[in-house]
Design an enzyme around this catalytic site. Sequence first.
Site, PDB file in Angstrom:
ATOM      1  N   HIS A  97     -30.361   3.086 -23.417  1.00 26.86           N
ATOM      2  CA  HIS A  97     -30.887   3.950 -24.470  1.00 26.86           C
ATOM      3  C   HIS A  97     -32.197   3.352 -24.966  1.00 26.86           C
ATOM      4  O   HIS A  97     -32.422   2.134 -24.881  1.00 26.86           O
ATOM      5  CB  HIS A  97     -29.901   4.033 -25.633  1.00 26.86           C
TER       6      HIS A  97
ATOM      7  N   GLU B 215     -33.293   2.642 -27.893  1.00 30.37           N
ATOM      8  CA  GLU B 215     -33.165   1.584 -28.894  1.00 30.37           C
ATOM      9  C   GLU B 215     -32.792   0.249 -28.265  1.00 30.37           C
ATOM     10  O   GLU B 215     -33.346  -0.796 -28.626  1.00 30.37           O
ATOM     11  CB  GLU B 215     -32.098   1.956 -29.936  1.00 30.37           C
TER      12      GLU B 215
ATOM     13  N   CYS C 254     -27.065   6.796 -31.721  1.00 30.00           N
ATOM     14  CA  CYS C 254     -25.627   6.929 -31.502  1.00 30.00           C
ATOM     15  C   CYS C 254     -24.930   5.698 -32.104  1.00 30.00           C
ATOM     16  O   CYS C 254     -25.588   4.771 -32.574  1.00 30.00           O
ATOM     17  CB  CYS C 254     -25.325   7.040 -30.009  1.00 30.00           C
TER      18      CYS C 254
ATOM     19  N   CYS D  62     -26.037   2.382 -30.397  1.00 33.64           N
ATOM     20  CA  CYS D  62     -27.375   1.943 -30.789  1.00 33.64           C
ATOM     21  C   CYS D  62     -27.426   1.543 -32.260  1.00 33.64           C
ATOM     22  O   CYS D  62     -28.113   0.578 -32.613  1.00 33.64           O
ATOM     23  CB  CYS D  62     -28.386   3.031 -30.483  1.00 33.64           C
TER      24      CYS D  62
END
Length: 156
Positions: free
Chosen positions: A56, A58, A86, A89
């Site tokens: 992801h 992040e 999410c 993250c």
Amino acid sequence: MVQLTDDSRFMSLALDLARAAAAHEDVPVGCVLVRGGEVLATGENRREVDADPTAHAEVIALRGAASRLGRWRLDGVTAYVTLEPCVMCAGALLNARVARVVVGTMDEKAGGVGSRYNVLSDSRLLHEVAVTYDVLAIESAALLREFFEHRRAEKS
């Protein structure tokens, strides 16, 4: 000429990263990590291109900043993320001890920073993170909407 605030300026950079993610078929999410007005690291979603469920935006940005600084604690860092993080993250941002997260648009289905869960403001955890919502929200939401409309059209 309109002068952008720092939040808008750094979110614009995150949107550029999100567009790059879309170009390689990943969900368009971008993240910029900033401290003292300096960009420390950036990330874009790379799950599809890297075949990695943890890739992801992040997480990629956090890894880059930690590597650059030579430590995992990212005190004083602000994360600019085009889509509400999410739970994974949000947990990574929390564990990295970032000071603040600036969110473009909310993720009503899987958000971990206010929509579904509120990981960054849970007083039972070791650290709390300040959150600012809806910075360039229209642009962030439009990018995601266009991406998924395009994907649906391809499947028809």
